[in-house]
Write a protein that holds these residues in place. Structure first.
Motif, PDB file in Angstrom:
ATOM      1  N   PRO A 106     -34.058  90.956   8.728  1.00  0.00           N
ATOM      2  CA  PRO A 106     -34.866  89.746   8.981  1.00  0.00           C
ATOM      3  C   PRO A 106     -36.106  89.679   8.121  1.00  0.00           C
ATOM      4  N   SER A 107     -36.771  90.853   7.896  1.00  0.00           N
ATOM      5  CA  SER A 107     -38.008  90.821   7.121  1.00  0.00           C
ATOM      6  C   SER A 107     -37.750  90.443   5.678  1.00  0.00           C
ATOM      7  N   VAL A 108     -36.652  91.016   5.111  1.00  0.00           N
ATOM      8  CA  VAL A 108     -36.309  90.673   3.727  1.00  0.00           C
ATOM      9  C   VAL A 108     -35.879  89.227   3.640  1.00  0.00           C
ATOM     10  N   ARG A 109     -35.079  88.784   4.631  1.00  0.00           N
ATOM     11  CA  ARG A 109     -34.583  87.422   4.621  1.00  0.00           C
ATOM     12  C   ARG A 109     -35.717  86.417   4.713  1.00  0.00           C
ATOM     13  N   SER A 110     -36.726  86.737   5.578  1.00  0.00           N
ATOM     14  CA  SER A 110     -37.828  85.801   5.734  1.00  0.00           C
ATOM     15  C   SER A 110     -38.684  85.742   4.482  1.00  0.00           C
ATOM     16  N   SER A 111     -38.874  86.906   3.829  1.00  0.00           N
ATOM     17  CA  SER A 111     -39.699  86.902   2.625  1.00  0.00           C
ATOM     18  C   SER A 111     -39.009  86.137   1.501  1.00  0.00           C
ATOM     19  N   VAL A 112     -37.673  86.282   1.429  1.00  0.00           N
ATOM     20  CA  VAL A 112     -36.928  85.543   0.407  1.00  0.00           C
ATOM     21  C   VAL A 112     -37.038  84.053   0.677  1.00  0.00           C
ATOM     22  N   SER A 113     -36.875  83.688   1.967  1.00  0.00           N
ATOM     23  CA  SER A 113     -36.949  82.264   2.301  1.00  0.00           C
ATOM     24  C   SER A 113     -38.333  81.727   2.016  1.00  0.00           C
ATOM     25  N   LEU A 114     -39.343  82.517   2.369  1.00  0.00           N
ATOM     26  CA  LEU A 114     -40.707  82.071   2.157  1.00  0.00           C
ATOM     27  C   LEU A 114     -40.993  81.891   0.672  1.00  0.00           C
ATOM     28  N   HIS A 115     -40.537  82.854  -0.131  1.00  0.00           N
ATOM     29  CA  HIS A 115     -40.763  82.741  -1.571  1.00  0.00           C
ATOM     30  C   HIS A 115     -39.988  81.557  -2.150  1.00  0.00           C
ATOM     31  N   ARG A 173     -38.028  67.372  14.981  1.00  0.00           N
ATOM     32  CA  ARG A 173     -37.778  66.600  13.764  1.00  0.00           C
ATOM     33  C   ARG A 173     -37.569  67.504  12.560  1.00  0.00           C
ATOM     34  N   VAL A 174     -38.393  68.562  12.459  1.00  0.00           N
ATOM     35  CA  VAL A 174     -38.253  69.465  11.308  1.00  0.00           C
ATOM     36  C   VAL A 174     -36.915  70.176  11.334  1.00  0.00           C
ATOM     37  N   LEU A 175     -36.526  70.652  12.506  1.00  0.00           N
ATOM     38  CA  LEU A 175     -35.259  71.379  12.593  1.00  0.00           C
ATOM     39  C   LEU A 175     -34.064  70.458  12.391  1.00  0.00           C
ATOM     40  N   ASP A 176     -34.179  69.203  12.828  1.00  0.00           N
ATOM     41  CA  ASP A 176     -33.072  68.263  12.662  1.00  0.00           C
ATOM     42  C   ASP A 176     -32.846  67.894  11.198  1.00  0.00           C
ATOM     43  N   LYS A 177     -33.914  68.001  10.390  1.00  0.00           N
ATOM     44  CA  LYS A 177     -33.791  67.651   8.968  1.00  0.00           C
ATOM     45  C   LYS A 177     -33.079  68.728   8.172  1.00  0.00           C
ATOM     46  N   VAL A 178     -32.972  69.913   8.760  1.00  0.00           N
ATOM     47  CA  VAL A 178     -32.302  71.007   8.049  1.00  0.00           C
ATOM     48  C   VAL A 178     -30.802  70.864   8.272  1.00  0.00           C
ATOM     49  N   ASP A 190     -28.530  77.100  11.091  1.00  0.00           N
ATOM     50  CA  ASP A 190     -28.506  78.243  12.016  1.00  0.00           C
ATOM     51  C   ASP A 190     -29.561  79.274  11.645  1.00  0.00           C
ATOM     52  N   ARG A 191     -29.760  79.457  10.349  1.00  0.00           N
ATOM     53  CA  ARG A 191     -30.756  80.442   9.912  1.00  0.00           C
ATOM     54  C   ARG A 191     -32.150  80.016  10.328  1.00  0.00           C
ATOM     55  N   PHE A 192     -32.455  78.724  10.197  1.00  0.00           N
ATOM     56  CA  PHE A 192     -33.772  78.224  10.595  1.00  0.00           C
ATOM     57  C   PHE A 192     -33.971  78.321  12.109  1.00  0.00           C
ATOM     58  N   LEU A 193     -32.898  78.078  12.860  1.00  0.00           N
ATOM     59  CA  LEU A 193     -33.008  78.226  14.313  1.00  0.00           C
ATOM     60  C   LEU A 193     -33.312  79.678  14.696  1.00  0.00           C
ATOM     61  N   ASP A 194     -32.603  80.610  14.082  1.00  0.00           N
ATOM     62  CA  ASP A 194     -32.863  82.031  14.349  1.00  0.00           C
ATOM     63  C   ASP A 194     -34.292  82.410  13.950  1.00  0.00           C
ATOM     64  N   ARG A 195     -34.698  81.866  12.815  1.00  0.00           N
ATOM     65  CA  ARG A 195     -36.049  82.182  12.330  1.00  0.00           C
ATOM     66  C   ARG A 195     -37.099  81.625  13.287  1.00  0.00           C
ATOM     67  N   THR A 196     -36.848  80.459  13.828  1.00  0.00           N
ATOM     68  CA  THR A 196     -37.794  79.858  14.768  1.00  0.00           C
ATOM     69  C   THR A 196     -37.904  80.704  16.033  1.00  0.00           C
ATOM     70  N   LEU A 197     -36.763  81.193  16.518  1.00  0.00           N
ATOM     71  CA  LEU A 197     -36.791  82.060  17.708  1.00  0.00           C
ATOM     72  C   LEU A 197     -37.552  83.358  17.423  1.00  0.00           C
TER      73      LEU A 197
END
Length: 458
Positions: free
Chosen positions: A13-22, A62-67, A73-80
């Motif tokens: 998760p930490s690597v995935r979030s940093s990649v997504s953030l970058h 609204r933000v999640l619906d636009k994805v 699914d990745r954004f939902l997991d990240r939000t949780l």
């Protein structure tokens, strides 16, 4: 570190979030993350949380619906994950704030709080340690575990709990009580429960002064001796329900367990029913091992008259001896003491339920007290459900003793001899019997101060 392969899924998760953030915001650093979170938390308190189109909940929706697509699914997991992090961080901050408030409002300094906690029993200390962070910090001090008593919560104690407690105490450990006092079948620890005392060359056991073990299975007996070998400063040893897996005579354990504990002052062993006599050399070694012994209790132990004589004559500081429940004693050792007992410091002698104790030997002992022997004696108890053995070899429940002379010459002496009453009529045969024996199942000789002997505190 090599950059993650974009074609291979990343499960960290930490690597995935940093990649997504970058990927979303190139150039982001920790300061940028802190600024983003601060901006989010700084939203106006007037902004509604729910229902309104301008609420924070609607914004998330609204933000999640636009994805779309695979990122949804990745954004939902990240939000949780972010929600969980925010929740845990909030709880930590609340605890810190409560700790700060407790520190300000708590009237005692941390040092004094630790001192107070060190006076609590182990169960109360554990309850106090979960109240707040400040109490927990004070309760983790080694001094608070100087006196460990795990007998009150015996059903919930296993080897792991004992290990943790001894580890917390470390070199501050002074007394340790383990087992179940009231039951012999509910609570059982393995023999390794005392192993932490031997770790690091006996670091925890080196300054231990008191050890009480109740109804534990410690096999073989030599394993207990190995533990005691790292407790040279032990002065108080109590073992009830003594169970040994080897074939060493129980009396020989006296020499084995005291071999490395020469400072012992109080020794209590119970429930060793084997009555085979030990060698004289074994008993003499026991006497030589404990020059400071002042109190000894051997209940249901393999003790004979010869052993009892050696013990009383060998320990020059002995004030308390309890040989109750012993089958091998007739009482002749009392006669053999003779003049040697004149200056004996012995104050308490308990021979309750000694099956072969003779009336004549007790009478001779009382006469020797009248003659001036055992000047320090204050308490004698020969009560027995079996009565005393008379000259004819049968049990007597109405022995004849010089009670009146003892009252006159030794008013400070308390003499107790409780026996089952043969009939209600016998209760009126002597003024020394209880006033209420007609409704009681026992009658007794008793005079002197009405005192209760406590074997634990002797």
């Amino acid at each position: 570190m090599d950059a993650p392969n974009p074609k291979r899924p990343c499960h960290d998760p930490s690597v995935r979030s940093s990649v997504s953030l970058h990927h979303i915001a190139p150039g982001f650093n920790q300061s940028s993350v802190d600024t983003t979170i601060s901006s989010f938390l700084s939203l106006s308190s007037d902004l509604p949380l729910f229902s309104s189109p301008l609420s924070i909940a609607c914004s998330f929706d609204r933000v999640l619906d636009k994805v779309d697509g695979s990122d949804h699914d990745r954004f939902l997991d990240r939000t949780l994950q972010l929600a969980s992090l925010l929740y845990n961080s909030t709880k930590r901050c609340i605890r810190k704030r409560a700790t700060l408030q407790n520190s300000i409002s708590w009237p005692l300094l941390p040092e004094l709080t630790t001192k107070v906690f060190s006076m609590l029993d182990t169960k109360s200390l554990m309850q106090a340690s979960v109240c707040c962070t400040m109490f927990n910090k004070c309760a983790m001090n080694r001094v608070c575990y100087s006196h460990i008593d795990l007998t009150r919560a015996a059903k919930n104690v296993d080897n792991g709990v004992v290990f943790i407690m001894i580890h917390r105490a470390g070199k501050e450990l002074r007394s340790l009580k383990l087992g179940c006092v009231s039951s012999r079948s509910v609570f059982m620890l393995t023999r390794s429960c005392l192993a932490p005392l031997t770790f690091n060359h006996g670091f925890a056991g080196g300054l231990l002064r008191s050890l009480h073990l109740y109804n534990l299975i410690l096999v073989p007996g030599k394993s207990l001796c190995a533990v005691l070998s790292v407790c040279p400063n032990l002065t108080d040893l109590k073992i009830t329900g003594f169970v040994s897996g080897d074939k060493v005579n129980p009396v020989e354990h006296l020499a084995l367990i005291t071999r490395n504990c020469r400072l012992i002052e109080h020794l209590f062993l119970e429930n060793c029913r084997v009555a085979d006599p030990a060698t004289s050399s074994t008993v003499l070694e026991f006497v030589d091992n404990c020059p400071n012994l002042s109190s000894v209790t051997l209940l249901q132990f393999g003790v004979t008259d010869a052993i009892a004589r050696t013990i009383i004559m060998g320990f020059h500081q002995l004030k308390y001896i309890n040989l109750s429940g012993t089958y091998g004693i007739s009482g002749c050792f009392l006669r053999d003491l003779g003049v040697s007992g004149r200056d004996s410091p012995l104050q308490t002698l308990l021979l309750g339920d000694c099956y072969h104790l003779k009336e004549r030997e007790v009478l001779l002992f009382l006469n020797s007290i009248l003659a001036g022997d055992f000047k320090s004696i204050l308490y004698i108890d020969i009560s027995s459900q079996h009565g005393l053995v008379s000259d004819g070899g049968i049990a007597t429940f109405e022995p004849k003793f010089p009670i009146e002379e003892l009252k006159k010459q030794k008013p400070s002496l308390t003499f107790v001899a409780i026996f089952p009453a043969l009939s209600s009529s016998s209760s009126s045969s002597s003024e020394l019997y209880s006033d209420d024996t007609s409704s009681s199942e026992s009658s007794y000789y008793s005079y002197g101060e009405d005192e209760e002997e406590d074997e634990d505190d002797s």
